[in-house]
Design an enzyme around this catalytic site. Structure first.
Site, PDB file in Angstrom:
ATOM      1  N   GLU A   1      -5.809  -0.825  -2.253  1.00  0.00           N
ATOM      2  CA  GLU A   1      -5.472  -0.958  -3.699  1.00  0.00           C
ATOM      3  C   GLU A   1      -4.230  -1.923  -3.610  1.00  0.00           C
ATOM      4  OE1 GLU A   1      -1.993   0.035  -3.340  1.00  0.00           O
ATOM      5  OE2 GLU A   1      -2.485   1.009  -1.474  1.00  0.00           O
TER       6      GLU A   1
ATOM      7  N   GLY B   1      -0.998  -1.447   2.564  1.00  0.00           N
ATOM      8  CA  GLY B   1      -2.076  -1.073   1.441  1.00  0.00           C
ATOM      9  C   GLY B   1      -3.204  -2.428   1.552  1.00  0.00           C
ATOM     10  N   GLU B   2      -3.336  -2.640   0.302  1.00  0.00           N
ATOM     11  CA  GLU B   2      -4.766  -3.353   0.347  1.00  0.00           C
ATOM     12  C   GLU B   2      -5.769  -3.214   0.959  1.00  0.00           C
ATOM     13  OE1 GLU B   2      -3.289  -7.801   2.405  1.00  0.00           O
ATOM     14  OE2 GLU B   2      -1.926  -7.340   0.731  1.00  0.00           O
ATOM     15  N   GLY B   3      -6.070  -2.065   1.415  1.00  0.00           N
ATOM     16  CA  GLY B   3      -7.190  -1.781   2.399  1.00  0.00           C
ATOM     17  C   GLY B   3      -7.219  -2.031   3.674  1.00  0.00           C
TER      18      GLY B   3
END
Length: 341
Positions: free
Chosen positions: A165, A307-309
């Site tokens: 996300e 974050g960001e996968g």
């Protein structure tokens, strides 16, 4: 998503929990039988052996393989961000989405290294969700529709899904969702996120406490917790995880925010996450607590909190290795190696 006869969108979500398929036990047995013949001592590859079983069992393959992996990043903005809960302004969400598209983010580089597909889902970034301290983040129809949108991440014949996300303020809403599901106060579920100071932590905790008080009478239903305290990226990730289960696609969950989304499904039915691995434990302090509350053991601990996968993508490399080891290794008979006497 079509509505049920009652006209309530959440009823369609709840109905899916009665239809969830299990893993392919015949595939698991075949994987175990082959593993026993591979040129190594039994159990010597530890969790890599378990990952091969997990992957093949959910794919329904006696020879597990990762040929079409996808990292899906869901991006959303939050009304609560206006309360000073993040070190960055909400505009950074859109800017980072553009950075993903240009190939300039950390996740882009990890996907290149491990040959992972990448899709970014922009969830109405120009319309932040409601400020959870004074109103629900989403109405029921909007939350269900966002879950349905997240389900589209499983299209296209993928065989491994990693979810992540992007959203300024979303560690605050993740903390609110965790508290709504498992109890406690804001202080129990906050961390520095993007790097807030002690005053920022106090604002995050206060926002969560205010939201918990406002929505207290609705927190017995996990889907209500999601729509009142969460955000679009959490709803979309929950939908993606659920759709993957229905299609028997293995899932790797990223950090604190993604785990909070998964926790909504866990509270509805703990077995609903059997097709999931948790890619890493982040440096965001409450993430370890949330994983422990669900009895989940992450694959990696690298001190990451981006974050960001990124953590899920790193773990996807492990899963790809586990599949290749299992399918590519020679058996004792093939290699002419003597087995244990």
């Amino acid at each position: 998503m079509a509505r049920s006869a009652s006209g309530l969108p959440f009823d369609d979500i709840r109905a899916l929990f009665d239809e969830m398929p299990g893993r392919d036990e015949a595939a698991v047995l075949a994987i175990r039988a082959r593993d026993a013949q591979l040129t190594k001592p039994a159990g010597s590859l530890g969790r890599l052996e378990e990952l091969a079983e997990w992957l093949g069992g959910w794919q329904g393959r006696a020879r597990p393989a990762v040929t079409r992996p996808l990292v899906a990043i869901f991006a959303g903005n939050h009304g609560v961000a206006a309360r000073g809960v993040s070190a960055y302004p909400a505009s950074v969400t859109q800017q980072m989405v553009e950075n993903f598209a240009a190939g300039g983010a950390a996740i882009n580089q990890i996907c290149i290294v491990y040959d992972l597909g990448l899709k970014v889902f922009d969830l109405a970034l120009d319309i932040p969700t409601g400020d959870i301290t004074v109103e629900p983040a989403l109405d029921e129809a909007g939350c269900a529709a966002t879950m349905a949108f997240g389900m589209e991440a499983t299209a296209g014949g993928i065989d491994l899904l990693a979810i992540g996300e992007m959203g300024i303020g979303n560690t605050t809403v993740a903390g609110a969702v965790a508290a709504g599901l498992f109890g406690g106060t804001g202080r129990d579920w906050v961390g520095p996120g993007t790097g807030v100071d002690s005053e920022g932590l106090a604002r995050k905790a206060a926002a969560i406490d205010a939201a918990l008080e406002l929505h207290a009478s609705h927190l017995g239903d996990p889907l209500e917790v999601l729509r009142r305290l969460g955000g679009r990226e959490l709803a979309a990730m929950a939908g993606a995880i659920l759709a993957a289960r229905m299609s028997r696609i293995p899932v790797i969950v990223d950090g604190y925010v993604a785990t909070a989304a998964a926790a909504v499904l866990y509270k509805m039915d703990p077995a609903s996450l059997d097709h999931c691995q948790f890619g890493h434990v982040s440096a965001e302090p409450p993430h370890a607590k949330l994983l422990a509350a669900m009895g989940k053991t992450p694959l990696l601990d690298l001190g990451m909190r981006l974050g960001e996968g990124t953590g899920a993508a790193m773990a996807a490399g492990l899963v790809k290795a586990a599949a290749e080891i299992h399918t590519g290794m020679a058996t004792f008979a093939q290699a002419g190696v003597s087995e244990k006497g």
